[in-house]
Design an enzyme around this catalytic site. Structure first.
Site, PDB file in Angstrom:
ATOM      1  N   ASP A   1       0.863  -1.177   0.000  1.00 32.61           N
ATOM      2  CA  ASP A   1       0.000   0.000   0.000  1.00 32.61           C
ATOM      3  C   ASP A   1       0.908   1.237   0.000  1.00 32.61           C
ATOM      4  OD1 ASP A   1      -2.372   1.602   0.398  1.00 32.61           O
ATOM      5  OD2 ASP A   1      -1.677   1.849   2.461  1.00 32.61           O
ATOM      6  N   ASP A  25      -1.191  -0.789   6.248  1.00 32.62           N
ATOM      7  CA  ASP A  25      -1.325  -0.302   7.622  1.00 32.62           C
ATOM      8  C   ASP A  25      -2.732   0.139   7.986  1.00 32.62           C
ATOM      9  OD1 ASP A  25      -1.462   2.050   6.106  1.00 32.62           O
ATOM     10  OD2 ASP A  25      -0.629   3.231   7.760  1.00 32.62           O
ATOM     11  N   ASP A  48      -6.869  -2.082   4.340  1.00 25.95           N
ATOM     12  CA  ASP A  48      -5.909  -3.082   3.876  1.00 25.95           C
ATOM     13  C   ASP A  48      -6.169  -4.457   4.481  1.00 25.95           C
ATOM     14  OD1 ASP A  48      -4.425  -1.230   2.348  1.00 25.95           O
ATOM     15  OD2 ASP A  48      -3.374  -0.551   4.142  1.00 25.95           O
TER      16      ASP A  48
END
Length: 737
Positions: free
Chosen positions: A425, A625, A629
């Site tokens: 990400d 994080d 996600d």
């Protein structure tokens, strides 16, 4: 609750004995400790003991800062039995082997009844007292029909001792062909020395297990034993396990932060290297979050407890590592299958060895048959096989914890070794996760102040990180937001509402188009330039007309470029997966040298993309994080969460990087590869040892060289194999990550 604004110098100090610390326990002091077997997790009980299936010592499921009393007691007991057993076995060994020493071989007392009875007297307590824990486990395995390594130890030692005892007490039962110089041979030295050698292996194993928990104990000791509770009548100290969520606590200069919480009063610098890895203290003021176990600087703080006990970051770290130490890697299944059939096969080989020597062996046949059958039982003990995987896992997980890499279980450690593609990400993983408003570009007919005012007024109702950046940026520019009405949020799109009677829409370009906003082309052209610079563009419409663009930038972490280089050096392909604009994502990916980028992708799309990669045969790890996600972290073969991110992400992941540093992924992969290599080395040693040892013990060399392997030498070889496996596993403590 009233709070004192200055440090109360009259706070009464309550002495707390370090040996009775309750603060740093991860489990509640009132909860019963639970014990389980690393090899058989289904075995659970509330008191220490041995596994009824494999005989191994049960481990405490929940760790504490103080050493486990049961574990310490067993190590002490085994050590005492070893030294006393060794003191008893040594003279037995010397008396039995004296005939091999030229200077003593012809002395009349060497083969005398006095010597034999002395051996019997000394070997009896060495075997039946010092070796009782081993023999009792072996007997239990036979009674419960769970044959294991202690079955072989007890059978071999018992056979050697009883054969010798019968020879001493009833020599007439043996035929003349079994006697040497008118006496039936005895093997008390083999029984006693075997017990001592196995005890040595047990002591070394227990010490190794104790050392593998040293990193956890060090973490637990970061927590203080008490906390200063703020109360109307004055501060008072309480044991940490009595602190409740919502309590106000005072942290004076130099004290450790007792639990996770938020500052409600005061200003200080806090040293957070245990979490961030950064040596420089961070400034903390009202509203800032602080973490239990970190150290307060020169200022005084009053904090509100938000997470206590096992819910704190420290508690979660310890519980994750403790659970990982008990888990089993899939490769352990190979050892389990072999061990499941190994003991019955060895017993059968021992019986066959006895029969062959009785049938074809030279005189004294019975003696040769018994000696070789016992040697087979002893040398085939699968101690090394049972230790091969658990020891490496325990040491590897502890080593990872020292580096801030928390592995959820052994299966994750094994999967991590095979990862070929890393999906990451962007926000909070590659970047600081602290975006800032950098540009304000109003459209014709609107001014900067007006644009910021309506935008901040609406965005203050949103929890998105970009919204917080906009609100903070507006305040820094002297804009005071007002209330908004009819607020609504569209996932992965934007927000809308009414500010001062005006309809405001904020978000992505497609969101505004879906809301039937037209004439967006000029804004789109301006946004393209910002996005090519790696900035995120936020589009604004007021009363149905394009009103302008805000540009937000999230700085890339200083360690990210180094981390990407390290991962490429390990042979991984790296792909960025983000909901951000394509141009922005492409600019960041190009700057960092990524192998691919997928932008403008929603949480469900992240999951689909990972499924597609796995369908192509790639072994995928995902690093993220945020809450969004979590599904992708669960879908990947290995989910990697930043310790600075959300709890949901960490719970969904198999690996947590406490410091939130992407370099930790390379560390985790190197740890995985080193641990799995260590396990394979251990299994190879264990299998090779048994493959070579059993034929030798059965007498395979006798027809060619006239050599036999005595039970005592077999016992030494068996212990040496276990020691070699333990020593090889402990090398992981020194491995460079």
């Amino acid at each position: 609750m009233p709070v004192k604004s200055s440090i109360d110098e009259s706070v009464s100090e309550v002495a707390v004995e370090r040996g009775n610390r309750s603060a740093a326990t991860v489990e509640s002091s009132s909860a019963k400790p639970s014990y389980t077997c690393p090899m058989h997790p289904e075995v659970q009980q509330d008191h220490p003991g041995n596994c009824p299936k494999c005989g191994m010592t049960l481990e405490r499921k929940t760790l504490t800062a103080a050493p486990d009393e049961a574990e310490s007691a067993e190590l002490h007991d085994m050590t005492r039995r070893f030294w006393i057993g060794a003191a008893l076995a040594l003279p037995v060994f010397m008396l039995a082997m004296a005939h091999l020493i030229p200077a003593l071989g012809k002395r009349p007392w060497i083969d005398s009844d006095a010597s034999r009875w002395t051996q019997f007297a000394l070997a009896t307590p060495a075997v039946w007292w010092a070796g009782w824990p081993l023999l009792s486990r072996g007997w239990r395995s036979i009674v419960t029909r769970h044959l294991n390594m202690f079955t072989l130890i007890a059978t071999g030692v018992g056979a050697a001792f009883f054969l010798s005892a019968v020879a001493m007490l009833m020599p007439g039962l043996f035929p003349d062909t079994t006697q040497h110089q008118g006496m039936v041979p005895i093997y008390f030295e083999s029984a006693a020395v075997i017990v001592v050698l196995v005890l040595l292996g047990q002591v070394l194993e227990l010490r190794a297990r104790s050392r593998t928990g040293s990193a956890i104990t060090a973490l637990l000791n970061l927590a203080p034993s008490t906390a200063r509770q703020v109360a109307p009548g004055g501060d008072h100290q309480v044991p940490l396990d009595q602190v409740k969520v919502g309590d106000w606590l005072r942290v004076v200069p130099g004290d450790k932060i007792p639990v996770d919480g938020v500052v409600v009063e005061g200003h200080s610098s806090v040293e957070e290297s245990m979490v961030t890895g950064e040596p420089l203290p961070l400034e903390k003021a009202s509203g800032d979050k602080i973490t239990g176990g970190t150290v307060n600087g020169s200022g005084s703080l009053v904090m509100r407890a938000e997470r206590i006990g096992s819910d704190t970051l420290l508690g979660q770290i310890v519980n994750m590592v403790a659970e990982a130490r008990r888990s089993r890697a899939p490769i352990q299944g190979l050892a389990d299958k072999v061990a499941g059939i190994f003991v019955p096969v060895v017993l059968a080989v021992s019986v066959v060895t006895f029969g062959v020597w009785m049938w074809l062996g030279p005189e004294p046949r019975l003696t040769h048959a018994i000696v070789n059958a016992v040697a087979v039982l002893i040398i085939a003990c699968p101690c090394a096989l049972g230790l091969a995987t658990p020891m490496s896992i325990m040491v590897g997980v502890g080593r990872g914890a020292q580096e801030g890499v928390l592995v959820k279980n052994a299966e994750v450690l094994e999967r991590l070794e095979k990862v070929t593609t890393l999906v990451v990400d962007k926000t909070g993983t590659l970047t600081e996760g602290n975006p800032k408003l950098v540009d304000v570009l109003p459209a014709g007919g609107f001014d900067t102040k007006e644009l910021l005012h309506v935008t901040a007024s609406l965005e203050q109702n949103s929890e998105h990180p970009l919204a917080a950046a906009v609100v903070q940026g507006a305040k820094e520019r002297g804009i005071v937001p007002e209330g908004a009405k009819d607020f609504r949020s569209v996932t992965a799109g934007g927000v809308a509402g009414v500010v001062a009677g005006r309809v405001v829409m904020i978000g992505k370009l497609n969101f505004l188009r879906n809301e039937r906003i037209t004439d967006l082309e000029p804004l789109e052209a301006s946004a393209a330039k910002l996005q090519e610079e790696g900035k995120t563009a936020i589009f604004i419409a007021i009363d149905g007309k394009p009103a302008g663009i805000l540009a937000v930038a999230d700085p890339i972490k200083s360690t990210t470029a180094e981390a990407v280089g390290g991962l490429h050096a390990l042979g991984l392909k790296i792909v960025m997966l983000t909901g951000d604009n394509r141009r922005t994502a492409a600019a960041v990916a190009k700057k960092l040298g990524f192998d691919g980028v997928q932008a403008e992708i929603e949480p469900a799309g992240k999951v689909d993309y990972i499924k597609r990669l796995r369908a192509e045969g790639k072994h995928v790890a995902m690093a993220g994080d945020g809450i969004n996600d979590a599904p992708a972290l669960s879908e990947a073969e290995v989910g990697i969460a930043m310790g600075t991110g959300t709890d949901v992400a960490m719970q969904s992941a198999g690996v947590t990087l406490v410091k939130g540093d992407l370099r930790g992924i390379a560390t985790a992969i190197r740890l995985s590869r080193a641990t799995m290599r260590n396990i394979r080395e251990n299994l190879f040693f264990a299998f090779l040892y048994n493959a070579l040892g059993i034929p030798l013990a059965a007498g395979a060399l006798y027809p060619f060289f006239g050599l036999l392997l005595s039970p005592m030498i077999a016992g030494a070889a068996m212990s040496l194999s276990s020691i070699s496996v333990i020593g090889n596993a402990l090398r992981l403590r020194k491995v460079t990550l």
